[in-house]
Design an enzyme around this catalytic site. Structure first.
Site, PDB file in Angstrom:
ATOM      1  N   ALA A 147       0.867  -1.183   0.000  1.00  0.00           N
ATOM      2  CA  ALA A 147       0.000   0.000   0.000  1.00  0.00           C
ATOM      3  C   ALA A 147       0.903   1.232   0.000  1.00  0.00           C
ATOM      4  O   ALA A 147       2.058   1.168   0.437  1.00  0.00           O
ATOM      5  CB  ALA A 147      -0.884  -0.015   1.237  1.00  0.00           C
ATOM      6  N   GLU A 193      -0.301  -9.357  -0.826  1.00  0.00           N
ATOM      7  CA  GLU A 193      -1.738  -9.643  -0.652  1.00  0.00           C
ATOM      8  C   GLU A 193      -2.468  -9.625  -1.998  1.00  0.00           C
ATOM      9  O   GLU A 193      -3.347 -10.451  -2.251  1.00  0.00           O
ATOM     10  CB  GLU A 193      -2.344  -8.623   0.322  1.00  0.00           C
ATOM     11  CG  GLU A 193      -1.819  -8.821   1.742  1.00  0.00           C
ATOM     12  CD  GLU A 193      -2.140  -7.664   2.679  1.00  0.00           C
ATOM     13  OE1 GLU A 193      -1.948  -6.499   2.255  1.00  0.00           O
ATOM     14  OE2 GLU A 193      -2.583  -7.912   3.801  1.00  0.00           O
TER      15      GLU A 193
HETATM   16  N1  CAA Z   1       4.663   3.271  -0.401  1.00  0.00           N
HETATM   17  C1  CAA Z   1       5.055   4.442  -0.891  1.00  0.00           C
HETATM   18  N2  CAA Z   1       6.238   4.612  -1.513  1.00  0.00           N
HETATM   19  C2  CAA Z   1       7.028   3.533  -1.642  1.00  0.00           C
HETATM   20  C3  CAA Z   1       6.683   2.288  -1.142  1.00  0.00           C
HETATM   21  C4  CAA Z   1       5.421   2.168  -0.502  1.00  0.00           C
HETATM   22  N3  CAA Z   1       4.962   0.997  -0.033  1.00  0.00           N
HETATM   23  N4  CAA Z   1       7.694   1.427  -1.390  1.00  0.00           N
HETATM   24  C5  CAA Z   1       8.625   2.117  -2.032  1.00  0.00           C
HETATM   25  N5  CAA Z   1       8.251   3.397  -2.190  1.00  0.00           N
HETATM   26  C6  CAA Z   1       8.985   4.475  -2.824  1.00  0.00           C
HETATM   27  C7  CAA Z   1      10.088   4.994  -1.945  1.00  0.00           C
HETATM   28  O1  CAA Z   1       9.609   5.898  -0.999  1.00  0.00           O
HETATM   29  C8  CAA Z   1      10.986   5.598  -2.967  1.00  0.00           C
HETATM   30  O2  CAA Z   1      10.462   6.857  -3.324  1.00  0.00           O
HETATM   31  P1  CAA Z   1      11.415   8.157  -3.393  1.00  0.00           P
HETATM   32  O3  CAA Z   1      12.398   7.849  -4.508  1.00  0.00           O
HETATM   33  O4  CAA Z   1      10.478   9.256  -3.721  1.00  0.00           O
HETATM   34  O5  CAA Z   1      12.098   8.254  -2.078  1.00  0.00           O
HETATM   35  C9  CAA Z   1      10.851   4.689  -4.165  1.00  0.00           C
HETATM   36  O6  CAA Z   1       9.642   3.989  -3.975  1.00  0.00           O
HETATM   37  C10 CAA Z   1      11.975   3.676  -4.275  1.00  0.00           C
HETATM   38  O7  CAA Z   1      12.045   2.984  -3.030  1.00  0.00           O
HETATM   39  P2  CAA Z   1      13.413   2.745  -2.225  1.00  0.00           P
HETATM   40  O8  CAA Z   1      14.351   3.876  -2.464  1.00  0.00           O
HETATM   41  O9  CAA Z   1      13.054   2.435  -0.830  1.00  0.00           O
HETATM   42  O10 CAA Z   1      13.964   1.458  -3.014  1.00  0.00           O
HETATM   43  P3  CAA Z   1      14.939   0.335  -2.429  1.00  0.00           P
HETATM   44  O11 CAA Z   1      15.314  -0.476  -3.604  1.00  0.00           O
HETATM   45  O12 CAA Z   1      15.996   0.911  -1.613  1.00  0.00           O
HETATM   46  O13 CAA Z   1      14.006  -0.557  -1.453  1.00  0.00           O
HETATM   47  C11 CAA Z   1      12.017  -1.729  -0.804  1.00  0.00           C
HETATM   48  C12 CAA Z   1      12.939  -1.297  -1.966  1.00  0.00           C
HETATM   49  C13 CAA Z   1      12.698  -2.757   0.077  1.00  0.00           C
HETATM   50  C14 CAA Z   1      10.801  -2.397  -1.462  1.00  0.00           C
HETATM   51  C15 CAA Z   1      11.585  -0.507   0.021  1.00  0.00           C
HETATM   52  O14 CAA Z   1      11.122   0.501  -0.850  1.00  0.00           O
HETATM   53  C16 CAA Z   1      10.496  -0.773   1.020  1.00  0.00           C
HETATM   54  O15 CAA Z   1      10.771  -1.345   2.058  1.00  0.00           O
HETATM   55  N6  CAA Z   1       9.262  -0.358   0.714  1.00  0.00           N
HETATM   56  C17 CAA Z   1       8.148  -0.472   1.657  1.00  0.00           C
HETATM   57  C18 CAA Z   1       7.655  -1.893   1.754  1.00  0.00           C
HETATM   58  C19 CAA Z   1       6.523  -1.976   2.742  1.00  0.00           C
HETATM   59  O16 CAA Z   1       6.694  -1.717   3.918  1.00  0.00           O
HETATM   60  N7  CAA Z   1       5.330  -2.379   2.283  1.00  0.00           N
HETATM   61  C20 CAA Z   1       4.155  -2.519   3.132  1.00  0.00           C
HETATM   62  C21 CAA Z   1       3.282  -1.312   3.010  1.00  0.00           C
HETATM   63  S1  CAA Z   1       1.945  -1.319   4.158  1.00  0.00           S
HETATM   64  C22 CAA Z   1       0.735  -2.281   3.459  1.00  0.00           C
HETATM   65  O17 CAA Z   1       0.884  -2.773   2.362  1.00  0.00           O
HETATM   66  C23 CAA Z   1      -0.514  -2.480   4.260  1.00  0.00           C
HETATM   67  C24 CAA Z   1      -1.475  -3.479   3.717  1.00  0.00           C
HETATM   68  O18 CAA Z   1      -1.582  -4.571   4.206  1.00  0.00           O
HETATM   69  C25 CAA Z   1      -2.384  -3.159   2.636  1.00  0.00           C
END
Ligand code: CAA
Length: 339
Positions: A147, A193
């Site tokens: 999300a 999911e």
């Molecule tokens: N939401 C919003 N933005 C996101 C995102 C997310 N879930 N995941 C990545 N992005 C964005 C980052 O903020 C970044 O944007 P900026 O360049 O503007 O800073 C861009 O995508 C690239 O991401 P990273 O620089 O972090 O890329 P990375 O290769 O270093 O890492 C990653 C990749 C491990 C996937 C990391 O981005 C990450 O951990 N993302 C979040 C994953 C997460 O926690 N997901 C769960 C969300 S909550 C949910 O889904 C609830 C539900 O049950 C419905």
């Protein structure tokens, strides 16, 4: 609605119909038969009621499937106005739709706009009688990283409750056509999911699956604790949800989360081939079969077996069942009409 609720609803309806037609519901008829063993009469009548119930349900499924709109609505196949997704129709018979999540800068984070477009495309393909299966994919780096954290961060509890946050994510699971998730890269949180809402998951060699919500101070909210547990068992699901640790494609295949691991550059083509293979069968029977497999997730084994048996029986009312068996006997390919 749970399957149990649907069943009890149907029971009430069935008993009401009996009363309306001046028959008595099973229990009251049984009470009036004092010369017989009350309990055996009750059991026989209950069984008859249940059998009719499943027949009614299975027949209504066949009728509902046959009522699919005859006019194809193919706007989604060529719609270039999407902001967050791409859509195309492909395959030798042009009967497989591919929906590509297309928000690369945010690793396909599932913002509201993206989910709305996805629902619209799915509804459209769901009604399109020329589409046999749908492939849902992302980019090589990310199927979807969950999300949209930035979008949901300001949400309050009351906003979540009053807006029924994430409720509109369910279109994927409601789609009657088979959906194949082709997962390359990250499938995290809502991304994992979303993949699990699909019917079959193919993974690229570098795919990674995880439910990292715990690290954000929240829990999975679109089925992670439920579908993951059913897919891979409690211990592994619990470990993933409580630690936020990811598993790779090979492990995902080992634990049964995905059905195949494929080189990343061939993933979508293989998923399309799978859709084409499904498309060689009767779409009416495919729909019934999908519903029957899904029922395994919704009910007890006994009720699921009854549902399956009645649906199996119901296929005997279709032209495609007749044609499929006739074609086998005559040693020729079946020509299904989806009737
Ligand atoms: N939401 C919003 N933005 C996101 C995102 C997310 N879930 N995941 C990545 N992005 C964005 C980052 O903020 C970044 O944007 P900026 O360049 O503007 O800073 C861009 O995508 C690239 O991401 P990273 O620089 O972090 O890329 P990375 O290769 O270093 O890492 C990653 C990749 C491990 C996937 C990391 O981005 C990450 O951990 N993302 C979040 C994953 C997460 O926690 N997901 C769960 C969300 S909550 C949910 O889904 C609830 C539900 O049950 C419905």
């Amino acid at each position: 609605m749970t399957y149990a609720l649907r069943i009890s609803g149907l029971r009430l309806f069935f008993d009401a119909v009996l009363v309306h037609h001046q028959f008595q519901p099973a229990s009251s008829i049984a009470r009036s038969h004092s010369t017989h063993s009350c309990s055996s009469v009750l059991i026989v009548l209950e069984m008859a009621n249940i059998a009719k119930l499943f027949t009614v349900r299975a027949q209504s499924l066949v009728q509902a499937a046959a009522r699919q709109p005859q006019v194809a609505t193919r706007f989604a196949s060529s719609n270039s106005s999407w902001e967050y997704i791409k859509t195309e129709v492909t395959g030798e018979k042009q009967n497989v739709a591919v929906i590509t999540l297309n928000r690369p800068k945010a690793l396909n984070a599932l913002c509201n706009g993206l989910m709305m477009e996805l629902s619209t495309a799915l509804k459209s393909y769901g009604k399109d009688k020329n589409i046999a299966a749908i492939v849902l994919t992302g980019s090589e780096k990310a199927f979807a990283a969950g999300a949209d954290i930035k979008e949901m961060a300001p949400n309050t509890y009351s906003q979540c409750i009053q807006g029924n946050f994430l409720n509109d994510w369910t279109e994927v699971a409601r789609t009657q056509k088979p959906i194949i998730a082709a997962v390359n890269g990250y499938a995290l949180g809502g991304g994992c999911e979303l993949a699990m809402m699909c019917d079959i998951i193919y993974a690229g060699e570098k795919a990674k699956f995880g439910q990292p919500e715990i690290a954000l101070g929240t829990i999975p909210g679109a089925g992670g604790t439920q579908r993951l547990t059913r897919a891979i068992g409690k211990s592994k699901a619990m470990e993933m949800c409580l630690t936020g640790n990811m598993i790779n494609a090979q492990e995902a295949e080992k634990v049964g989360l995905v059905s195949k691991v494929i080189p990343a550059d061939q993933l979508v083509a293989e998923a399309v081939k799978l859709g084409e293979k499904i498309g060689t069968h009767s779409s009416l029977i495919v729909q019934l079969c999908k519903e029957s497999v899904n029922t395994a997730y919704e009910t007890t084994l006994q009720e699921g077996l009854k549902f399956e048996r009645r649906t199996f029986h119901a296929t005997f009312s279709t032209a495609d069942r007749k044609e499929g068996m006739q074609a086998f006997v005559e040693k020729r390919p079946a020509k299904f009409t989806n009737e």
